[in-house]
Design a protein around this motif. Structure first.
Motif, PDB file in Angstrom:
ATOM      1  N   UNK A  24       0.829  -1.214   0.000  1.00 36.69           N
ATOM      2  CA  UNK A  24       0.000   0.000   0.000  1.00 36.69           C
ATOM      3  C   UNK A  24       0.860   1.258   0.000  1.00 36.69           C
ATOM      4  N   UNK A  25       0.485   2.166  -0.858  1.00 34.62           N
ATOM      5  CA  UNK A  25       1.280   3.365  -1.106  1.00 34.62           C
ATOM      6  C   UNK A  25       1.558   4.166   0.161  1.00 34.62           C
ATOM      7  N   UNK A  26       0.541   4.263   1.040  1.00 32.80           N
ATOM      8  CA  UNK A  26       0.668   5.171   2.178  1.00 32.80           C
ATOM      9  C   UNK A  26       1.784   4.771   3.146  1.00 32.80           C
ATOM     10  N   UNK A  27       2.255   3.540   3.084  1.00 34.77           N
ATOM     11  CA  UNK A  27       3.309   3.120   4.019  1.00 34.77           C
ATOM     12  C   UNK A  27       4.694   3.102   3.399  1.00 34.77           C
ATOM     13  N   UNK A  28       4.781   3.433   2.113  1.00 37.56           N
ATOM     14  CA  UNK A  28       6.081   3.333   1.423  1.00 37.56           C
ATOM     15  C   UNK A  28       6.842   4.661   1.495  1.00 37.56           C
ATOM     16  N   UNK A  29       8.155   4.581   1.587  1.00 34.36           N
ATOM     17  CA  UNK A  29       8.986   5.793   1.539  1.00 34.36           C
ATOM     18  C   UNK A  29      10.056   5.586   0.469  1.00 34.36           C
ATOM     19  N   UNK A  30      10.461   6.660  -0.234  1.00 34.74           N
ATOM     20  CA  UNK A  30      11.478   6.481  -1.283  1.00 34.74           C
ATOM     21  C   UNK A  30      12.785   5.964  -0.672  1.00 34.74           C
ATOM     22  N   UNK A  31      13.398   4.952  -1.287  1.00 32.77           N
ATOM     23  CA  UNK A  31      14.632   4.407  -0.728  1.00 32.77           C
ATOM     24  C   UNK A  31      15.861   5.246  -1.063  1.00 32.77           C
ATOM     25  N   UNK A  32      15.691   6.230  -1.942  1.00 29.87           N
ATOM     26  CA  UNK A  32      16.799   7.114  -2.339  1.00 29.87           C
ATOM     27  C   UNK A  32      16.310   8.549  -2.182  1.00 29.87           C
ATOM     28  N   UNK A  33      17.229   9.523  -2.092  1.00 36.86           N
ATOM     29  CA  UNK A  33      16.781  10.903  -1.896  1.00 36.86           C
ATOM     30  C   UNK A  33      15.805  11.331  -2.987  1.00 36.86           C
ATOM     31  N   UNK A  34      14.629  11.779  -2.598  1.00 31.93           N
ATOM     32  CA  UNK A  34      13.598  12.158  -3.559  1.00 31.93           C
ATOM     33  C   UNK A  34      12.538  12.982  -2.851  1.00 31.93           C
ATOM     34  N   UNK A  35      12.059  14.013  -3.548  1.00 34.11           N
ATOM     35  CA  UNK A  35      10.947  14.792  -2.989  1.00 34.11           C
ATOM     36  C   UNK A  35       9.620  14.073  -3.213  1.00 34.11           C
ATOM     37  N   UNK A  36       9.619  13.076  -4.089  1.00 33.36           N
ATOM     38  CA  UNK A  36       8.366  12.445  -4.494  1.00 33.36           C
ATOM     39  C   UNK A  36       7.988  11.339  -3.508  1.00 33.36           C
ATOM     40  N   UNK A  37       7.170  11.699  -2.557  1.00 28.76           N
ATOM     41  CA  UNK A  37       6.732  10.751  -1.533  1.00 28.76           C
ATOM     42  C   UNK A  37       5.210  10.849  -1.462  1.00 28.76           C
ATOM     43  N   UNK A  38       4.544   9.770  -1.866  1.00 26.65           N
ATOM     44  CA  UNK A  38       3.087   9.801  -1.914  1.00 26.65           C
ATOM     45  C   UNK A  38       2.553   9.180  -0.629  1.00 26.65           C
ATOM     46  N   UNK A  39       2.221  10.039   0.344  1.00 27.73           N
ATOM     47  CA  UNK A  39       1.873   9.522   1.675  1.00 27.73           C
ATOM     48  C   UNK A  39       0.412   9.088   1.779  1.00 27.73           C
TER      49      UNK A  39
END
Ligand code: HEM
Length: 412
Positions: free
Chosen positions: A76-91
């Motif tokens: 589920x998208x809400x629990x994922x965090x980007x594994x590399x530096x990125x502003x794109x985080x879909x909480x």
């Protein structure tokens, strides 16, 4: 980033290994980041996410398969965090229809609506389309002449046009769509850049889908309308899922495969002399190159034990597909590109319920496109030294940003 790459770190006193960032530095453009070697020795290794939290990274083939079929872990998208530096985080949770980042029952409900479009049989019916588009793109590459960029004239537009014609998208819309999809696949895109891309995609879907709801066509979008099972929003997200899959993946693999073959002349010669090797070559190149280089991520729904580690509820686990595909425990001589390899149990399309929906289409496209390219240009070569090829380090899917090629002979 080099000074934060993993080294042979000792486990901490707690018995947990020291946390490291996801490895990204490569000494070879065809191999996973160098740091995975050390991490594989640790089994399930501790990962430091750039945004702060700690998680885990799985690098062994057996662990990767186990994790991707383990229902204690969520996509589920809400629990994922980007594994590399990125502003794109879909909480936020994924929108209805955007099933790739959901779990069952939503996931299978929506996925089932699309599976019928991408079966082996349906893809076989698409072969004349794939062959025609391949011929047309070969013509465009030939017109551009020796020195032309294979990505621009062949690899990127080919799968995009196949998906476009399949869905009934006018060719003129594909170039802006490709730009938006590229921006969303670029982990260094800024939030304004991502918003521009999402808005652009939304505007396209807003003009493309409603007329098909009004008057369903004979293609997949019309079929989806006729099921009566999806509302407008769900339909748009299903179409968007197919567009993303079609425009952001196969093209990179196509170009990266050509780059790898040109740098492995013995393997290229085998393939030129033995066209019957193509199906196996497609699988081996998928394994060897694993373009989904940031892997597949899941998060723990509960405190749990995995691979001998205590994983806390909410912690994200990255399955490093590229590292798993080079696991010497699974593949003999794993770091060697061997087009005659019989073991095709790679994880380049993932594993388990989220395994790539478009894998048969991707295989067919790669096979037809590589065959067509090798036949048309019998002495295809790089037009610049290999060291000058810039790679898509900052994208979810890896491959060359541009691949200038040349030839002296052309067989029509
Ligand atoms: C060489 C080409 C491709 C590669 C390497 C690739 C790779 C992958 C991988 C690794 C996953 C699993 C992600 C995960 O478990 O989190 C995936 C899922 C997916 N792929 Fe592909 N893909 C390719 C081509 C395509 C194409 C042509 C389509 C077009 C429909 C597509 C559509 C999808 C979809 C919709 C999912 C999500 C499936 C789900 O969550 O149930 N892919 N792909």
């Amino acid at each position: 980033m080099a000074d934060t790459e993993p080294t042979a770190q000792q486990p901490q006193a707690s018995g947990q290994p020291a946390a490291v960032p996801l490895p990204t530095e490569r000494s070879c453009p065809f191999s996973p980041a160098d740091g995975y070697r050390v991490l594989r020795e640790q089994g399930v290794a501790r990962l430091a996410f750039p945004s702060g939290p700690l998680g885990w990274v799985v690098t062994r083939h057996a662990d990767a398969k186990a994790l991707l079929t383990d229902t204690r872990f969520s996509a589920r998208q809400e629990g994922l965090v980007p594994p590399v530096p990125s502003e794109l985080h879909y909480a936020a949770p994924a929108e209805p229809g955007a099933f790739a980042k959901t779990d069952d029952p939503q996931h299978s409900h929506y996925r089932k609506l699309l599976t019928g479009f991408f079966t082996v049989r349906r893809v076989r019916e698409m072969l004349p389309l794939i062959e025609r588009v391949t011929r047309e793109q070969l013509d465009r590459l030939a017109e551009a002449g020796p020195g032309a960029d294979l990505v621009e004239h062949f690899a990127e537009p080919l799968p995009a046009r196949v998906m476009g014609e399949f869905l009934g998208i006018p060719e003129a819309d594909l170039e802006p769509l490709q730009r938006h999809v590229n921006a969303l696949g670029n982990i260094t895109s800024t939030i304004p850049e991502a918003i521009t891309a999402i808005t652009g995609l939304g505007e396209f879907l807003g003009s493309f889908v409603p007329p098909l709801i009004e008057t369903p066509d004979e293609g997949p979008v019309g079929d989806l309308v006729r099921t009566g099972k999806v509302d407008d929003k769900e339909l748009m997200n299903l179409v968007s899922t197919m567009i993303n899959g079609g425009l952001d993946t196969t093209g990179n693999m196509l170009a990266q495969g050509v780059f790898a073959l040109l740098q492995h002349p013995d393997q290229l010669a085998l393939l030129r002399e033995g066209p019957e090797l193509m199906d196996g070559a497609v699988e081996e190149l998928l394994r060897y190159l694993t373009i989904s280089h940031l892997g597949a991520s899941r998060w723990a729904l509960e405190d749990t034990e995995f691979g001998g580690r205590q994983v806390k509820q909410g912690e994200v686990v990255v399955v490093a597909l590229g590292a798993a595909n080079r696991d010497p425990e699974r593949f003999a001589d794993a770091d060697r590109l061997d087009l005659t390899r019989a073991d095709h149990s790679h994880l380049a399309f993932g594993h388990g319920s989220h395994q790539c929906l478009g894998q048969h289409l991707a295989r067919a496209t790669l096979s037809v496109a590589w065959r067509g390219l090798l036949d048309r240009f019998p002495d295809l070569q790089l037009a610049v030294p290999a060291e000058q090829i810039t790679m898509r380090e900052n994208y979810v899917h890896y491959g060359p940003l541009a691949l200038p090629v040349s030839w002296t002979r052309e067989v029509r």
